[in-house]
Design an enzyme around this catalytic site. Structure first.
Site, PDB file in Angstrom:
ATOM      1  N   ASN A 155       1.838  -4.999   0.529  1.00 16.55           N
ATOM      2  CA  ASN A 155       1.204  -4.557   1.799  1.00 16.55           C
ATOM      3  C   ASN A 155      -0.216  -5.094   1.812  1.00 16.55           C
ATOM      4  O   ASN A 155      -0.833  -5.274   0.794  1.00 16.55           O
ATOM      5  CB  ASN A 155       1.206  -3.042   1.978  1.00 16.55           C
ATOM      6  CG  ASN A 155       1.361  -2.665   3.448  1.00 16.55           C
ATOM      7  OD1 ASN A 155       1.138  -3.483   4.334  1.00 16.55           O
ATOM      8  ND2 ASN A 155       1.718  -1.418   3.721  1.00 16.55           N
ATOM      9  N   THR A 156      -0.762  -5.351   2.927  1.00 10.18           N
ATOM     10  CA  THR A 156      -1.918  -6.210   3.045  1.00 10.18           C
ATOM     11  C   THR A 156      -2.833  -5.737   4.173  1.00 10.18           C
ATOM     12  O   THR A 156      -2.386  -5.063   5.087  1.00 10.18           O
ATOM     13  CB  THR A 156      -1.445  -7.650   3.358  1.00 10.18           C
ATOM     14  OG1 THR A 156      -0.518  -8.040   2.362  1.00 10.18           O
ATOM     15  CG2 THR A 156      -2.579  -8.630   3.427  1.00 10.18           C
TER      16      THR A 156
END
Length: 565
Positions: free
Chosen positions: A373-374
């Site tokens: 996730n970013t």
């Protein structure tokens, strides 16, 4: 029809009109673009955007504001990013009129080998715990980027996040959901609950969350510089923690870490130069997809049509087979980038696409080679400098490993290594950087800046980049429309970890695609599923050089905000 029912129907219709219709633009657009002259910031959380704007108003550079916003996101969006992860950036230097690329990814521990997994018959690196942890590159990235492009002291850039960590902040809606979803099964990982589960559970929307431990860590970095993290007490704490919990990341791994300045790579798509970073990231896949799509009259197909979605999906399948075979750490592999990005190669690959039928599999390219996730953010300043920056800990809450008293989780990027085949380009080796999913992007036209953009979403990011470019250039959308437009993502193709997808994979569609289109896609043998909020987190800043105006956009799938002054 009764009078009461008539009134109800009128109210219902009017509510729908008020909720959905706009005076201008596409019907799916949630808001207008943001316009400003002196500076612009777009991040996935409004408090981080405001911190960036404050830094710009103090005379800070675009890079200063980006670092301050990233530090803030590590606090307010902890399931997605933080100093336990890696960082990449593309920077437009207005004075030099040049793009710089930066790879701030960390390497595998020197003491961890592929034999460890083979001897235990472990086919994949686990997602959680100590085994997927690689060296965090974020803090070194801050200092390297700041040394070249910063103006204000690092202490001033970290101070807003330090203050918010001690005083607390209200958790926003999407982030509250991500913290709740991402923390499932993490409760017993050492240090996790004490940091992220106050009162025994993740905070809910609107509840005030504090992280004084992270504030203390930021203060140590502000006072001691990057060496405080890689060679000082922080490094020693991480080393002791990993040894205590059977991990491999060591003080020596941290002390020897280095980042890399790299040359961005590009292709020209209908007169626009699209820029990505080279492997070990996957930005090349977006460029390969665009090269394939350039051979079609996409504009005449129409947005959301079955014809467009079909060739987009097939282009993705082709590019991702090459992604699985060739993309890896260039220090350990010879990567045929010139061939992968050539128009001639794209033409050969395009010939494999059947316009009437989805392929179950494609072969990877036969090229000559020498033996999640970013968070994404972008900032522009009054001097014309622009930063496209992406930073991540990989999956939600990453490894779940939180070193004692430091207030951040260590990334699990090592999960991307192949531990089944020693000859695979992305096979685990000591000191090797894993295949990486996070990719910033930039567009220039005639050698001048046009757009800084990016989005989050792990392995689907190249598909998102491609759709944004096509929305802007082929379908004539503005920045906000291009991000709000319904998206597709295809799941399938071979993976850098060594796993193989077959049977054509699955085409996931958001809800605004017409059902007639879905029927036509099924006739072409696409397996269709439906998704809500596919890889949100798109942010963008465009520049109108003639009027000297910035345009900002932040899509509706996350809590983000674009703002300028």
């Amino acid at each position: 029809m009764t009078k009461l029912f008539s009134i109800f129907l009128l109210v219902f219709l009017n509510c729908n009109l008020w909720a959905q219709d706009r005076l201008t633009g596409e019907t799916f657009t949630t808001r207008s673009e943001i316009l400003a002259r002196n500076g612009m910031a777009a991040t996935s959380q409004p408090l981080a955007t405001q911190v960036a704007i404050d830094i710009l108003k103090k005379g800070g550079s675009a890079m200063d504001a980006a670092i301050a916003a990233n530090a803030m996101l590590g606090l307010v969006e902890p399931a997605s990013c933080g100093i336990g992860g890696d960082i990449f950036a593309i920077v437009w230097d207005a004075k030099e009129e040049k793009l710089y690329g930066f790879n701030g990814s960390g390497r595998a521990p020197q003491s961890l080998t592929i034999e460890y997994f083979m001897e235990r018959e472990i086919k994949y690196v686990p997602l959680y715990g100590p085994l997927p942890v690689s060296v965090p590159g974020c803090v070194d990235g801050w200092f390297a980027l700041h040394q070249k492009f910063g103006k204000l002291p690092i202490k001033e850039l970290l101070q807003p996040a330090i203050n918010y960590g001690r005083e607390g902040f209200p958790v926003s809606e999407v982030i509250a959901y991500e913290m709740d979803y991402g923390s499932e099964g993490m409760e017993d990982l050492p240090g996790f609950s004490a940091t992220y589960l106050p009162n025994g559970r993740p905070p809910k929307k609107g509840e005030v969350f504090k992280n004084a431990d992270l504030s203390n860590t930021y203060e140590m970095i502000a006072k001691g510089g990057r060496d405080a993290f890689y060679k000082g007490d922080i490094a020693r704490t991480i080393d002791a923690y990993m040894k205590k919990h059977s991990g491999f990341l060591s003080y020596e791994d941290l002390a020897s870490h280095t980042s890399n300045w790299v040359e961005p790579v590009s292709i020209n798509y209908r007169g626009y130069d699209i820029w990505e970073l080279p492997p070990n990231g996957q930005g090349t896949a977006a460029l390969q997809m665009l090269n394939i799509l350039e051979g079609y009259d996409i504009a005449s197909m129409g947005f959301g049509s079955a014809a467009y979605l079909h060739v987009l999906t097939e282009a993705k399948k082709l590019a991702f087979e090459d992604r699985a075979k060739f993309y890896a750490d260039p220090d350990f592999n010879k990567i045929p980038l010139d061939q992968l990005l050539s128009k001639e190669y794209a033409a050969r690959r395009r010939e494999l696409i059947n316009p009437d039928k989805a392929a179950s599999t494609y072969p990877a390219g036969d090229l000559e080679i020498e033996t999640g996730n970013t968070t994404y953010l972008t900032v522009a300043d009054k001097d014309g400098n622009m930063v496209s920056l992406i930073q991540s800990i990989y999956s939600e809450f990453a490894s779940g490993m939180v070193p004692d008293g430091l207030g951040f989780v260590l990334q699990n990027r090592g999960q991307m290594f192949n531990v089944q085949d020693k000859n695979h380009a992305n096979a685990l080796e000591p000191g090797k950087r894993p295949f990486h999913t996070i990719i910033p992007a930039f567009i220039t036209k005639d050698g001048k800046p046009f757009l800084s953009f990016g989005l989050m979403g792990g392995a689907v990011q190249p598909q998102g980049h491609t759709q944004i470019v096509v929305n802007l250039i082929d379908f004539g959308m503005n920045l906000q429309e291009a991000g709000d437009a319904p998206r597709m993502r295809h799941q399938g193709s071979s993976q850098p970890t060594g796993s193989v997808m077959s049977n054509g994979g699955t085409l996931n569609l958001e809800s605004d695609f017409d059902y007639k289109t879905i029927r036509e896609l099924r006739k072409k043998d696409h397996r269709i599923s439906f998704s809500v909020g596919i890889y949100g987190g798109y942010q963008a800043i465009g520049v109108d050089l003639e009027n000297k105006v910035y345009t900002g956009a932040s899509e509706s799938r996350k809590d983000g905000q674009a703002a300028g002054y």
